[in-house]
Scaffold this motif. Structure first.
Motif, PDB file in Angstrom:
ATOM      1  N   LYS A  78       0.848  -1.201   0.000  1.00 60.24           N
ATOM      2  CA  LYS A  78       0.000   0.000   0.000  1.00 60.24           C
ATOM      3  C   LYS A  78       0.877   1.243   0.000  1.00 60.24           C
ATOM      4  O   LYS A  78       1.942   1.268   0.611  1.00 60.24           O
ATOM      5  N   ASN A  79       0.378   2.304  -0.668  1.00 61.63           N
ATOM      6  CA  ASN A  79       1.068   3.588  -0.611  1.00 61.63           C
ATOM      7  C   ASN A  79       0.369   4.494   0.400  1.00 61.63           C
ATOM      8  O   ASN A  79      -0.610   4.089   1.051  1.00 61.63           O
ATOM      9  N   ASN A  80       0.830   5.742   0.515  1.00 63.98           N
ATOM     10  CA  ASN A  80       0.265   6.682   1.494  1.00 63.98           C
ATOM     11  C   ASN A  80      -1.154   7.118   1.165  1.00 63.98           C
ATOM     12  O   ASN A  80      -1.861   7.626   2.031  1.00 63.98           O
ATOM     13  N   ASP A  81      -1.583   6.940  -0.088  1.00 61.54           N
ATOM     14  CA  ASP A  81      -2.944   7.301  -0.486  1.00 61.54           C
ATOM     15  C   ASP A  81      -3.934   6.150  -0.327  1.00 61.54           C
ATOM     16  O   ASP A  81      -5.101   6.281  -0.683  1.00 61.54           O
TER      17      ASP A  81
ATOM     18  N   ILE B 101      -1.366   1.367  -7.639  1.00 65.06           N
ATOM     19  CA  ILE B 101      -0.252   2.276  -7.387  1.00 65.06           C
ATOM     20  C   ILE B 101       0.334   2.810  -8.689  1.00 65.06           C
ATOM     21  O   ILE B 101       0.647   3.984  -8.790  1.00 65.06           O
ATOM     22  N   GLY B 102       0.477   1.935  -9.676  1.00 62.65           N
ATOM     23  CA  GLY B 102       1.095   2.347 -10.938  1.00 62.65           C
ATOM     24  C   GLY B 102       2.597   2.316 -10.844  1.00 62.65           C
ATOM     25  O   GLY B 102       3.213   1.279 -10.993  1.00 62.65           O
ATOM     26  N   ASP B 103       3.213   3.464 -10.522  1.00 66.80           N
ATOM     27  CA  ASP B 103       4.664   3.567 -10.410  1.00 66.80           C
ATOM     28  C   ASP B 103       5.078   3.852  -8.975  1.00 66.80           C
ATOM     29  O   ASP B 103       4.395   4.586  -8.255  1.00 66.80           O
ATOM     30  N   PHE B 104       6.228   3.286  -8.591  1.00 65.80           N
ATOM     31  CA  PHE B 104       6.871   3.711  -7.356  1.00 65.80           C
ATOM     32  C   PHE B 104       7.318   5.155  -7.541  1.00 65.80           C
ATOM     33  O   PHE B 104       7.794   5.541  -8.601  1.00 65.80           O
ATOM     34  N   VAL B 105       7.199   5.976  -6.491  1.00 68.23           N
ATOM     35  CA  VAL B 105       7.594   7.373  -6.525  1.00 68.23           C
ATOM     36  C   VAL B 105       8.860   7.538  -5.678  1.00 68.23           C
ATOM     37  O   VAL B 105       8.879   7.116  -4.522  1.00 68.23           O
ATOM     38  N   PRO B 106       9.915   8.137  -6.252  1.00 63.95           N
ATOM     39  CA  PRO B 106      11.146   8.327  -5.496  1.00 63.95           C
ATOM     40  C   PRO B 106      10.908   9.041  -4.162  1.00 63.95           C
ATOM     41  O   PRO B 106      10.176  10.032  -4.094  1.00 63.95           O
ATOM     42  N   GLY B 107      11.501   8.495  -3.099  1.00 57.96           N
ATOM     43  CA  GLY B 107      11.395   9.086  -1.773  1.00 57.96           C
ATOM     44  C   GLY B 107      10.146   8.708  -0.999  1.00 57.96           C
ATOM     45  O   GLY B 107      10.023   9.045   0.180  1.00 57.96           O
TER      46      GLY B 107
END
Length: 71
Positions: A28-31, A45-51
């Motif tokens: 899971k991501n922050n959203d 999610i689609g893509d991992f986001v740097p940081g």
């Protein structure tokens, strides 16, 4: 577990985690969007986001994994 995405450029979650996909239950991501390999795979999610950090639930532990650079 929580892990940070450490590469400089975004990259597709499914392609990045393909070498360890059997070990992943859900991410899971922050959203609140998630990648759930057992469901097709289902990737919001689609893509991992740097940081960014991601919550992981694993089927079993992985001793060593590094994010591969996908070109």
């Amino acid at each position: 577990n929580t892990v940070g995405y450490t590469l400089r450029d975004p990259q597709n979650v499914v392609e990045t985690l393909e070498p360890i996909v059997d070990a992943i239950k859900i991410i899971k991501n922050n959203d609140g969007e998630f990648y759930w390999p057992e469901m097709g795979p289902f990737n919001q999610i689609g893509d991992f986001v740097p940081g960014q950090g991601y919550l992981l639930k694993m089927n079993y532990s992985i001793d060593s994994y590094f994010f591969p650079v996908i070109e």
